[in-house]
Design a protein around this motif. Structure first.
Motif, mmCIF file in Angstrom:
data_model
loop_
_atom_site.group_PDB
_atom_site.id
_atom_site.type_symbol
_atom_site.label_atom_id
_atom_site.label_comp_id
_atom_site.label_asym_id
_atom_site.label_seq_id
_atom_site.Cartn_x
_atom_site.Cartn_y
_atom_site.Cartn_z
ATOM 1 N N GLU A 1 0.844 -1.204 0.000
ATOM 2 C CA GLU A 1 0.000 0.000 0.000
ATOM 3 C C GLU A 1 0.872 1.245 0.000
ATOM 4 O OE1 GLU A 1 -2.609 -0.244 3.377
ATOM 5 O OE2 GLU A 1 -4.101 -1.408 2.272
ATOM 6 N N ASP A 2 1.925 1.238 0.816
ATOM 7 C CA ASP A 2 2.824 2.386 0.877
ATOM 8 C C ASP A 2 3.521 2.609 -0.465
ATOM 9 O OD1 ASP A 2 4.089 4.511 2.455
ATOM 10 O OD2 ASP A 2 5.919 3.345 2.143
ATOM 11 N N ALA A 3 3.951 1.532 -1.101
ATOM 12 C CA ALA A 3 4.617 1.655 -2.408
ATOM 13 C C ALA A 3 3.665 2.245 -3.446
ATOM 14 C CB ALA A 3 5.139 0.295 -2.859
ATOM 15 N N VAL A 4 2.415 1.810 -3.415
ATOM 16 C CA VAL A 4 1.425 2.342 -4.358
ATOM 17 C C VAL A 4 1.162 3.815 -4.064
ATOM 18 C CG1 VAL A 4 -1.000 2.218 -5.067
ATOM 19 C CG2 VAL A 4 0.354 0.113 -4.855
ATOM 20 N N VAL B 1 -4.963 -3.832 -4.205
ATOM 21 C CA VAL B 1 -4.404 -2.845 -3.279
ATOM 22 C C VAL B 1 -5.022 -1.473 -3.545
ATOM 23 C CG1 VAL B 1 -2.310 -1.593 -2.636
ATOM 24 C CG2 VAL B 1 -2.273 -4.077 -2.813
ATOM 25 N N MET B 2 -5.120 -1.093 -4.803
ATOM 26 C CA MET B 2 -5.684 0.229 -5.122
ATOM 27 C C MET B 2 -7.162 0.287 -4.759
ATOM 28 S SD MET B 2 -3.482 1.338 -8.449
ATOM 29 C CE MET B 2 -3.753 3.098 -8.256
ATOM 30 N N ASP B 3 -7.874 -0.817 -4.928
ATOM 31 C CA ASP B 3 -9.277 -0.858 -4.507
ATOM 32 C C ASP B 3 -9.375 -0.749 -2.987
ATOM 33 O OD1 ASP B 3 -12.168 -1.275 -5.124
ATOM 34 O OD2 ASP B 3 -11.844 -3.065 -3.882
ATOM 35 N N ASN B 4 -8.474 -1.430 -2.273
ATOM 36 C CA ASN B 4 -8.464 -1.327 -0.804
ATOM 37 C C ASN B 4 -8.197 0.113 -0.358
ATOM 38 O OD1 ASN B 4 -8.951 -4.057 -0.542
ATOM 39 N ND2 ASN B 4 -6.826 -4.592 -0.130
ATOM 40 N N LEU B 5 -7.248 0.771 -1.026
ATOM 41 C CA LEU B 5 -6.948 2.170 -0.697
ATOM 42 C C LEU B 5 -8.157 3.057 -0.960
ATOM 43 C CD1 LEU B 5 -3.317 2.330 -2.093
ATOM 44 C CD2 LEU B 5 -3.986 2.560 0.320
ATOM 45 N N HIS B 6 -8.897 2.738 -2.003
ATOM 46 C CA HIS B 6 -10.131 3.486 -2.293
ATOM 47 C C HIS B 6 -11.166 3.242 -1.196
ATOM 48 C CE1 HIS B 6 -14.161 3.866 -4.226
ATOM 49 N NE2 HIS B 6 -13.645 5.045 -4.509
ATOM 50 N N GLN B 7 -11.334 1.978 -0.803
ATOM 51 C CA GLN B 7 -12.303 1.632 0.247
ATOM 52 C C GLN B 7 -11.949 2.295 1.578
ATOM 53 O OE1 GLN B 7 -15.141 -0.029 -0.325
ATOM 54 N NE2 GLN B 7 -14.548 -0.179 -2.465
ATOM 55 N N LYS B 8 -10.658 2.445 1.840
ATOM 56 C CA LYS B 8 -10.196 3.085 3.076
ATOM 57 C C LYS B 8 -10.276 4.607 2.999
ATOM 58 C CE LYS B 8 -6.916 -0.533 4.403
ATOM 59 N NZ LYS B 8 -5.494 -0.824 4.680
ATOM 60 N N GLY B 9 -10.526 5.137 1.818
ATOM 61 C CA GLY B 9 -10.654 6.585 1.669
ATOM 62 C C GLY B 9 -9.353 7.312 1.388
ATOM 63 N N THR C 1 -6.557 9.059 -7.606
ATOM 64 C CA THR C 1 -5.919 10.286 -7.148
ATOM 65 C C THR C 1 -5.861 10.266 -5.622
ATOM 66 O OG1 THR C 1 -6.967 11.446 -8.994
ATOM 67 C CG2 THR C 1 -6.024 12.815 -7.259
ATOM 68 N N ALA C 2 -4.758 10.718 -5.056
ATOM 69 C CA ALA C 2 -4.627 10.772 -3.592
ATOM 70 C C ALA C 2 -5.631 11.759 -3.008
ATOM 71 C CB ALA C 2 -3.209 11.181 -3.209
ATOM 72 N N VAL C 3 -6.183 11.396 -1.875
ATOM 73 C CA VAL C 3 -7.149 12.246 -1.188
ATOM 74 C C VAL C 3 -6.465 13.157 -0.181
ATOM 75 C CG1 VAL C 3 -9.125 12.197 0.391
ATOM 76 C CG2 VAL C 3 -9.048 10.644 -1.550
ATOM 77 N N SER C 4 -5.368 12.695 0.404
ATOM 78 C CA SER C 4 -4.682 13.507 1.404
ATOM 79 C C SER C 4 -3.166 13.395 1.221
ATOM 80 C CB SER C 4 -5.091 13.096 2.817
ATOM 81 O OG SER C 4 -4.623 11.810 3.095
ATOM 82 N N THR C 5 -2.461 14.033 2.114
ATOM 83 C CA THR C 5 -1.002 14.110 2.025
ATOM 84 C C THR C 5 -0.330 12.876 2.608
ATOM 85 O OG1 THR C 5 -0.780 15.127 4.198
ATOM 86 C CG2 THR C 5 -1.121 16.620 2.309
ATOM 87 N N ARG C 6 0.945 12.732 2.291
ATOM 88 C CA ARG C 6 1.747 11.648 2.865
ATOM 89 C C ARG C 6 1.793 11.797 4.387
ATOM 90 N NH1 ARG C 6 5.433 7.812 2.000
ATOM 91 N NH2 ARG C 6 5.901 8.046 -0.198
ATOM 92 N N ALA C 7 1.910 13.016 4.881
ATOM 93 C CA ALA C 7 1.983 13.238 6.330
ATOM 94 C C ALA C 7 0.715 12.742 7.020
ATOM 95 C CB ALA C 7 2.219 14.714 6.629
#
Length: 164
Positions: free
Chosen positions: A9-12, A46-54, A68-74
């Motif tokens: 997830e972090d790599a993606v 993984v990308m679908d999981n990231l979408h489900q997690k918001g 597209t990313a919703v928030s920052t790395r921080a």
């Protein structure tokens, strides 16, 4: 040895942040395959999981999604730390262990962060909880805010100050 899902997830997410544009599963897959062997379906999951997690939003583009990313790395890093900390049966011990793993530079960054969220420095003087001598060199009682009760006055108004 298989990589943990969190690492993938972090790599993606790293690619989504670096590219700073909507990305497809295929683009992320091709970039990840430069480092390791990985299946399209794994990256898609993984990308679908990231979408489900918001963490990413997605829009249909032909037969594919663009993410597209919703928030920052921080913010992402903070949420991961909070999630790990909240799983502990002893959060204080987990924090102590975490702080023990930090480099001097990381500890300094932590101190800076604490100062940012706690702008009023805490006086650690056990003798004078209202403020140390540097805060009040003459030793005078602190000034009252209009309408605020006296610090030593009982809440029922029977103290010596109530007759004024």
């Amino acid at each position: 040895m298989p990589r943990q899902l969190g690492e993938l997830e972090d790599a993606v997410m790293t690619r989504v942040w670096q590219w700073n544009r909507p990305v497809t599963v295929r683009e992320v897959l091709e970039d990840l395959q430069q480092e390791r062997s990985i299946a399209y379906t794994t990256v898609m999951t993984v990308m679908d999981n990231l979408h489900q997690k918001g963490w990413v939003r997605r829009e249909v583009d032909g037969r594919a999604y663009r993410y597209t990313a919703v928030s920052t790395r921080a913010a992402y890093s903070a949420a991961l730390m909070n999630e790990a900390w909240s799983r502990s049966d002893n959060p204080a011990a987990a924090l102590v262990a975490f702080f023990g793993m930090m480099s001097p530079e990381q500890r300094e960054a932590l101190q800076d962060a604490v100062r940012m969220v706690s702008p009023n420095p805490v006086d650690n003087s056990a003798d004078n909880p209202a403020g140390g001598p540097a805060d009040n060199p003459e030793g005078n009682p602190p000034e009252r805010t209009a309408g605020a009760p006296e610090v030593d006055a009982p809440a029922d108004g029977t103290g010596s100050e109530s007759g004024r």
